[in-house]
Enzyme design. Structure first.
Site, PDB file in Angstrom:
ATOM      1  N   LEU A   9      -2.298   2.308   2.852  1.00 32.66           N
ATOM      2  CA  LEU A   9      -1.469   1.098   2.896  1.00 32.66           C
ATOM      3  C   LEU A   9      -0.533   1.021   1.700  1.00 32.66           C
ATOM      4  CD1 LEU A   9      -4.225  -1.466   3.896  1.00 32.66           C
ATOM      5  CD2 LEU A   9      -2.266  -0.817   5.294  1.00 32.66           C
ATOM      6  N   GLY A  10      -0.974   1.586   0.597  1.00 35.48           N
ATOM      7  CA  GLY A  10      -0.138   1.530  -0.596  1.00 35.48           C
ATOM      8  C   GLY A  10      -0.796   2.292  -1.727  1.00 35.48           C
ATOM      9  N   PHE A  20      -4.267   3.121 -10.165  1.00 37.64           N
ATOM     10  CA  PHE A  20      -5.461   3.956 -10.313  1.00 37.64           C
ATOM     11  C   PHE A  20      -5.978   4.559  -9.014  1.00 37.64           C
ATOM     12  CE2 PHE A  20      -5.347   1.401 -14.095  1.00 37.64           C
ATOM     13  CZ  PHE A  20      -5.655   2.329 -15.082  1.00 37.64           C
ATOM     14  N   GLY A  21      -5.221   4.448  -7.949  1.00 41.20           N
ATOM     15  CA  GLY A  21      -5.684   5.025  -6.689  1.00 41.20           C
ATOM     16  C   GLY A  21      -4.929   4.447  -5.519  1.00 41.20           C
ATOM     17  N   GLU A  22      -5.485   4.693  -4.334  1.00 40.63           N
ATOM     18  CA  GLU A  22      -4.786   4.260  -3.127  1.00 40.63           C
ATOM     19  C   GLU A  22      -5.460   3.049  -2.499  1.00 40.63           C
ATOM     20  OE1 GLU A  22      -5.034   7.972  -1.007  1.00 40.63           O
ATOM     21  OE2 GLU A  22      -2.914   8.376  -1.361  1.00 40.63           O
ATOM     22  N   ASP A  37       0.781 -12.053 -12.249  1.00 36.67           N
ATOM     23  CA  ASP A  37       1.652 -10.976 -11.759  1.00 36.67           C
ATOM     24  C   ASP A  37       2.228 -11.340 -10.386  1.00 36.67           C
ATOM     25  OD1 ASP A  37       2.997  -8.589 -12.014  1.00 36.67           O
ATOM     26  OD2 ASP A  37       1.349  -7.329 -11.329  1.00 36.67           O
TER      27      ASP A  37
HETATM   28  P1  ATP Z   1       0.581  -2.023  -8.442  1.00 36.35           P
HETATM   29  O1  ATP Z   1       0.225  -1.559  -9.812  1.00 36.35           O
HETATM   30  O2  ATP Z   1       1.673  -1.242  -7.777  1.00 36.35           O
HETATM   31  O3  ATP Z   1       0.753  -3.512  -8.332  1.00 36.35           O
HETATM   32  P2  ATP Z   1      -2.139  -2.175  -7.678  1.00 36.35           P
HETATM   33  O4  ATP Z   1      -3.014  -1.080  -8.179  1.00 36.35           O
HETATM   34  O5  ATP Z   1      -2.216  -3.442  -8.407  1.00 36.35           O
HETATM   35  O6  ATP Z   1      -0.683  -1.669  -7.547  1.00 36.35           O
HETATM   36  P3  ATP Z   1      -2.175  -3.574  -5.143  1.00 36.35           P
HETATM   37  O7  ATP Z   1      -0.901  -4.268  -5.488  1.00 36.35           O
HETATM   38  O8  ATP Z   1      -3.368  -4.457  -4.942  1.00 36.35           O
HETATM   39  O9  ATP Z   1      -2.531  -2.404  -6.181  1.00 36.35           O
HETATM   40  O10 ATP Z   1      -1.969  -2.697  -3.855  1.00 36.35           O
HETATM   41  C1  ATP Z   1      -0.966  -1.712  -3.781  1.00 36.35           C
HETATM   42  C2  ATP Z   1      -0.264  -1.820  -2.435  1.00 36.35           C
HETATM   43  O11 ATP Z   1      -1.214  -1.590  -1.369  1.00 36.35           O
HETATM   44  C3  ATP Z   1       0.314  -3.183  -2.145  1.00 36.35           C
HETATM   45  O12 ATP Z   1       1.576  -3.369  -2.709  1.00 36.35           O
HETATM   46  C4  ATP Z   1       0.320  -3.197  -0.615  1.00 36.35           C
HETATM   47  O13 ATP Z   1       1.418  -2.498  -0.107  1.00 36.35           O
HETATM   48  C5  ATP Z   1      -0.938  -2.443  -0.259  1.00 36.35           C
HETATM   49  N1  ATP Z   1      -2.077  -3.359  -0.064  1.00 36.35           N
HETATM   50  C6  ATP Z   1      -2.960  -3.725  -1.010  1.00 36.35           C
HETATM   51  N2  ATP Z   1      -3.887  -4.568  -0.515  1.00 36.35           N
HETATM   52  C7  ATP Z   1      -3.574  -4.750   0.781  1.00 36.35           C
HETATM   53  C8  ATP Z   1      -4.164  -5.519   1.850  1.00 36.35           C
HETATM   54  N3  ATP Z   1      -5.224  -6.258   1.638  1.00 36.35           N
HETATM   55  N4  ATP Z   1      -3.592  -5.461   3.071  1.00 36.35           N
HETATM   56  C9  ATP Z   1      -2.483  -4.712   3.259  1.00 36.35           C
HETATM   57  N5  ATP Z   1      -1.884  -3.968   2.313  1.00 36.35           N
HETATM   58  C10 ATP Z   1      -2.422  -3.979   1.082  1.00 36.35           C
END
Ligand code: ATP
Ligand code: MG
Length: 472
Positions: free
Chosen positions: A37-38, A42-44, A159
């Site tokens: 999904l994204g 630190f990971g996917e 954030d």
């Molecule tokens: P970043 O440092 O880029 O903010 P992060 O490690 O904080 O990333 P998230 O923002 O929680 O991670 O998730 C990264 C991406 O994964 C989101 O921008 C979104 O596209 C996808 N994603 C995360 N959680 C969900 C969810 N519950 N449902 C759908 N997509 C999600």
């Protein structure tokens, strides 16, 4: 656009305070990975189905091998604890916590969350244009509802930005990514924070100068989000007197794009993006503001800014395409070669490629349709990236990754072969992977300008004929 340094953990008392609502430790319970999904720092984040017919959940997989200090694990435990804290009873506008799992042997930490099936709010914002004012108000009200809820629990998000605001297919906004959230109020007692964190263009002047309160911090960022929704542009790079755009704002100069914003919306922005924390709008003043309560009649077309440059059509596949799926056939096109196996962490099952790619298409404005054959397109994309000092790498099986090493931004490109009424086309979809969303959008616009002559001028009509609704 780089993130400000992390606030590591000052709220250790939260960790382990709340019992798991649902156990996800069952090793025998098969989990099917459907797609990525994204990507996070630190990971996917993976879309997973529990069992064959179980519910879809999002799993944020944090790879402990990437951690550089013991604070990193504390940070993720804190994120899980805060999500959990907010999920009982929970709120429609806050992403729901499902469970967590730590696997010491495999060195991964997993956070199970409600799956937001409509993508990010960020994807609905057309660069340099924004989204329709009535729609912006619709999302903004939900953002305020969610924020008011989390602040009721003493939590500040720190954030807030369109990349962290998720949507469902029925357009319910969900505040997500509590990676930088913290408790600022306990038993009615508030503390002031000192650790700068967040994403620079969305950070308040007090966050930048390391002395800030919880509520005005999120109100400020929500104001920047509203600005981005109404204009398709960031307000400024940094809320600091050295940034000319910011000083123009303080002087209330009516320059582009502010001179195009509806006067009552602009007034609300002045209240939310007010330099003084003490005079900044509160949830109460936001809710009673004229623009917040403005009614957009059906016959009154809400104002939408018109793009000034680059008039190639873009489109998004709006929700509800299921009924007409048969009219368009789509195949994901493999990345140029298969070089290395995909990095799947704890959840070791294969991705399900049998899923119709259409079912994975959220409404997104950073995509276009090209007429050229794939080899020509790939070569032109490569040349355009070289000219823009961007690096391109394959990400098997079906993606290309574009890196902007200067700005610290990465985007994923997926190419789909489409057959519409017997005609072959390629749908090219760009998604932010890491780094600042608006930097990604600017890069997308530049790439689109470079590939101008390959983009189908009738892409919009073709897709409509094929049964895909076009985004407003
Ligand atoms: P970043 O440092 O880029 O903010 P992060 O490690 O904080 O990333 P998230 O923002 O929680 O991670 O998730 C990264 C991406 O994964 C989101 O921008 C979104 O596209 C996808 N994603 C995360 N959680 C969900 C969810 N519950 N449902 C759908 N997509 C999600
Ligand atoms: Mg995020």
């Amino acid at each position: 656009m780089s993130k400000l340094p992390f606030h590591s953990s000052t709220c250790g008392f939260l960790i382990g305070r709340f019992p798991d609502q649902m156990s996800v430790r069952d090793e025998n319970n098969e989990q099917q990975i459907l797609r990525v999904l994204g990507e996070g720092a630190f990971g996917e984040v993976l879309l997973v189905r529990k069992g064959d017919k179980g519910p879809l959940v999002a799993v944020k997989v944090m790879d402990m091998k990437r951690f550089t200090s013991s604070d990193d694990i504390k940070t993720f435990k804190k994120e899980a604890a805060i999500q959990q804290h907010l999920s009982n009873p929970g709120h429609a506008n806050v992403l729901r916590y499902i469970g967590k799992r730590v696997d010491e042997a495999k060195k991964v930490f997993e956070l199970y969350l409600e799956y937001a099936d409509g993508g990010e709010l960020f994807d609905r914002i057309e660069p340099d244009v924004g989204i329709r004012e009535n729609k912006a108000q619709f999302y903004f009200r939900q953002l305020i509802n969610g924020l008011e809820f989390i602040h009721g629990y003493g939590v500040t998000h720190r954030d807030i930005k369109p990349e962290n605001l998720f949507l469902t297919k029925t357009d319910v906004l969900k505040i997500g990514d509590f990676g930088l959230a913290t408790i600022y109020k306990n038993n009615g007692k508030e503390r002031e924070m000192t650790m700068p964190c967040g994403t620079m263009p969305y950070a308040s002047p007090q966050v930048i100068s390391s002395k800030y309160k919880g509520l005005p911090t999120d109100v400020w960022s929500a104001g920047v989000v509203l600005h981005v929704m109404l204009t398709g542009e960031l307000a400024w790079e940094k809320a600091h007197w050295q940034c000319p755009r910011y000083t123009s704002w303080l002087e209330r100069a009516l320059i582009e794009p502010w001179n195009n914003i509806d006067s009552s919306a602009l007034d609300l922005l002045y209240e939310m993006l007010c330099e003084s924390e003490d005079q900044r709008a509160t949830f109460e003043t936001i809710r009673s503001h004229k623009w917040y309560n403005k009614e957009f009649g059906d016959d009154e077309p809400s104002k939408k800014r018109v793009r000034i440059t680059g008039s190639q059509p873009t489109f998004g596949t709006e929700n509800g395409f299921g009924a007409s799926e048969t009219k368009i056939q789509m195949q994901p096109v493999p990345a140029m070669a298969f070089s290395q196996p995909h990095n799947i962490l704890l959840l070791t099952q294969e991705y399900d490629h049998s899923i119709n790619p259409l079912a994975n298409m959220n409404s997104r404005l950073t995509r276009f349709c090209v007429d050229a054959d794939y080899a020509t397109f790939a070569e032109r994309l490569q040349t355009a990236c070289e000219e823009m000092s961007l690096e391109v790498k394959e990400k098997p099986p079906h993606q290309l990754m574009i890196f902007d090493h200067v700005q610290g931004m990465t985007m994923a490109v997926s190419v789909f072969e489409m057959f519409v009424g017997g005609q072959k086309r390629f749908l090219v979809d760009f998604r932010r992977s890491t780094g600042c969303g608006m930097t990604m959008k600017r890069t997308f616009l530049d790439l689109r300008r470079h590939l101008f002559d390959l983009i189908c001028s009738d892409a919009t009509t073709t897709l409509e004929v094929g049964g895909l609704k076009i985004c407003e």
